[in-house]
Design a protein around this motif. Structure first.
Motif, PDB file in Angstrom:
ATOM      1  N   SER A 102      31.666  59.619  14.691  1.00 42.84           N
ATOM      2  CA  SER A 102      30.814  59.088  15.760  1.00 42.84           C
ATOM      3  C   SER A 102      29.361  59.423  15.473  1.00 42.84           C
ATOM      4  O   SER A 102      29.038  60.403  14.800  1.00 42.84           O
ATOM      5  N   GLY A 131      37.117  55.427  19.457  1.00 40.85           N
ATOM      6  CA  GLY A 131      38.072  56.008  20.394  1.00 40.85           C
ATOM      7  C   GLY A 131      39.265  56.620  19.697  1.00 40.85           C
ATOM      8  O   GLY A 131      39.723  57.701  20.036  1.00 40.85           O
ATOM      9  N   THR A 145      39.487  51.802  17.670  1.00 37.94           N
ATOM     10  CA  THR A 145      39.071  51.390  19.010  1.00 37.94           C
ATOM     11  C   THR A 145      37.674  51.922  19.296  1.00 37.94           C
ATOM     12  O   THR A 145      37.204  52.856  18.665  1.00 37.94           O
ATOM     13  N   SER A 146      37.047  51.311  20.278  1.00 36.34           N
ATOM     14  CA  SER A 146      35.735  51.771  20.730  1.00 36.34           C
ATOM     15  C   SER A 146      35.905  52.574  22.012  1.00 36.34           C
ATOM     16  O   SER A 146      36.594  52.141  22.940  1.00 36.34           O
ATOM     17  N   ALA A 147      35.284  53.749  22.050  1.00 35.11           N
ATOM     18  CA  ALA A 147      35.366  54.590  23.238  1.00 35.11           C
ATOM     19  C   ALA A 147      34.446  54.085  24.347  1.00 35.11           C
ATOM     20  O   ALA A 147      34.514  54.579  25.472  1.00 35.11           O
ATOM     21  N   ARG A 148      33.598  53.102  24.050  1.00 33.94           N
ATOM     22  CA  ARG A 148      32.623  52.621  25.024  1.00 33.94           C
ATOM     23  C   ARG A 148      32.816  51.162  25.395  1.00 33.94           C
ATOM     24  O   ARG A 148      32.232  50.676  26.352  1.00 33.94           O
ATOM     25  N   ARG A 149      33.633  50.443  24.615  1.00 30.26           N
ATOM     26  CA  ARG A 149      33.911  49.040  24.885  1.00 30.26           C
ATOM     27  C   ARG A 149      35.398  48.787  24.720  1.00 30.26           C
ATOM     28  O   ARG A 149      36.083  49.505  23.996  1.00 30.26           O
ATOM     29  N   GLN A 174      36.036  48.499  29.725  1.00 27.55           N
ATOM     30  CA  GLN A 174      35.871  49.947  29.624  1.00 27.55           C
ATOM     31  C   GLN A 174      36.417  50.434  28.291  1.00 27.55           C
ATOM     32  O   GLN A 174      37.243  49.789  27.657  1.00 27.55           O
ATOM     33  N   GLY A 175      35.936  51.592  27.877  1.00 26.04           N
ATOM     34  CA  GLY A 175      36.291  52.116  26.563  1.00 26.04           C
ATOM     35  C   GLY A 175      37.759  52.432  26.409  1.00 26.04           C
ATOM     36  O   GLY A 175      38.477  52.677  27.382  1.00 26.04           O
ATOM     37  N   GLN A 191      43.768  53.440  27.723  1.00 22.77           N
ATOM     38  CA  GLN A 191      42.436  53.410  28.333  1.00 22.77           C
ATOM     39  C   GLN A 191      42.352  54.605  29.285  1.00 22.77           C
ATOM     40  O   GLN A 191      42.907  54.584  30.380  1.00 22.77           O
TER      41      GLN A 191
END
Length: 353
Positions: A102, A131, A145-149, A174-175, A191
């Protein structure tokens, strides 16, 4: 005969594989300055690997609890890879360690023997926060995965390409947290904020909600808080417990077919990690679930003993034992009956009336 029978019965019921085993606990001998973020099992070197939450380093954790740095923050080149390690995964087929970093968001692959870097791919679409990470062992494709999207990215096995395979705004965009890749071509991801589990079909480009973990603690924020046990079962971590989740169509092992759709899922077991402990990550080691926990006493890796595992063992070995006991009882009664006939014949021969 009767005393020997009961001695054998006690021995038989106490000798099932489950009752004979002991759980594995590894107390990690690490500096108080270390903060782990993730966990995976390296079947080649036979040790765990863990990412660092403070920098871009990766550590090997031996059975004795000894911690050894295998990828230092200097060798990882954080101008490309980022400033902290979010998740790790092992591709034992290609003998690679896959790491998600990250700030700056990226995925890198390292050789499992030399820990030399094979490739590093910047992923700006993640907005600075991966994520979780998973590997398709058949093709070598990497999924992040994206922790923010609410998106999932697919990275080529040689790091030469990447694309967004799920552009759907999963539950308000949501992330997402951790994810696993099943051999039937699905991605199962969690999620954390909504406590929901989704199935992503990246061929049909569809997303379906398969489970909402109602009443549970907040799902662990760490990306590696989900792990694939079998093609039809996963383990998901909350902050205090480990959940065993199984496809609703796989109530028995005889239904474990490759084309199971994961249309819905159920929580079939829940294990608390202990008072004062917080879940950091989960990992699979040769078919057994392990959890990395943190407490005031430090970090520990613990084997998860599922209650459902005990029931499966009892169903297999307990019923077999009962069958053997019934045979022994029938034999014992038959022996008593034939012994009684012999006595009657003896009385008749000697004229005893």
């Amino acid at each position: 005969m009767a005393p020997l029978f009961f001695i054998f019965l006690v021995f038989l019921l106490s000798s099932t594989p489950y009752s004979a085993g002991r759980s594995i606990n590894i107390n990690i001998n690490s500096s108080t300055l270390l903060q782990f973020s993730s966990l995976a099992w390296d079947p080649i070197a036979q040790h765990f690997v863990a990412g660092s939450n403070l920098d871009s380093a990766v550590y090997a954790i031996l059975e004795t609890g000894t911690v050894k740095c295998v990828i230092s923050k200097h060798s990882s080149n954080n101008s490309i890879t980022g400033i902290s390690t979010t998740a790790v995964a092992v591709d034992h087929v290609r003998q690679r360690l896959i790491v998600a970093f990250s700030n700056h968001s990226s995925v890198a692959a390292y050789d499992l023997k030399s820990y030399g870097r094979i490739f590093a791919v910047p992923l700006p679409e993640l907005n600075g926060g991966p994520g979780g990470i998973a590997v398709d062992l058949e093709s070598g494709e990497v999924f992040v995965t994206s922790a923010r999207r609410g998106i999932v990215l697919q990275v080529g096995p040689e790091g030469d390409r990447w694309k967004v395979i799920s552009e759907f705004k999963i539950q308000g965009n949501q992330g997402l947290g951790g994810l696993v890749h099943t051999s039937n071509g699905y991605i199962i991801t969690v999620q954390p904020t909504t406590k929901k589990v989704f199935k992503v079909d990246y061929v049909k480009r569809t997303v379906e909600e398969v489970l909402s973990v109602n009443g549970a603690n907040l799902l662990a924020q760490a990306g590696p808080a989900i792990v694939l046990r079998t093609n039809l079962s996963i383990a998901i971590a909350t902050s205090r417990t480990i959940l065993l989740v199984k496809s609703a169509k796989s109530s028995s092992r005889i239904f474990e077919k490759k084309d199971s759709p994961w249309e819905q899922a159920d929580v079939i077991d829940k294990i608390k990690v202990g008072h004062g402990k917080t879940v950091v990550a989960v990992a699979m080691r040769e078919g057994t679930t392990f959890v990395l926990t943190k407490s005031q006493g430090g970090y520990m890796i613990q084997e998860v003993i599922w209650r459902s595992k005990f029931l499966e063992d009892f169903e297999t070995w307990g019923l077999f034992s009962i069958f053997l006991v019934c045979l022994l009882v029938m034999y014992w009664y038959f022996w008593q009956w034939t012994n009684g006939l012999e006595k009657i014949k003896t009385f008749q021969v000697y004229g005893v009336y």
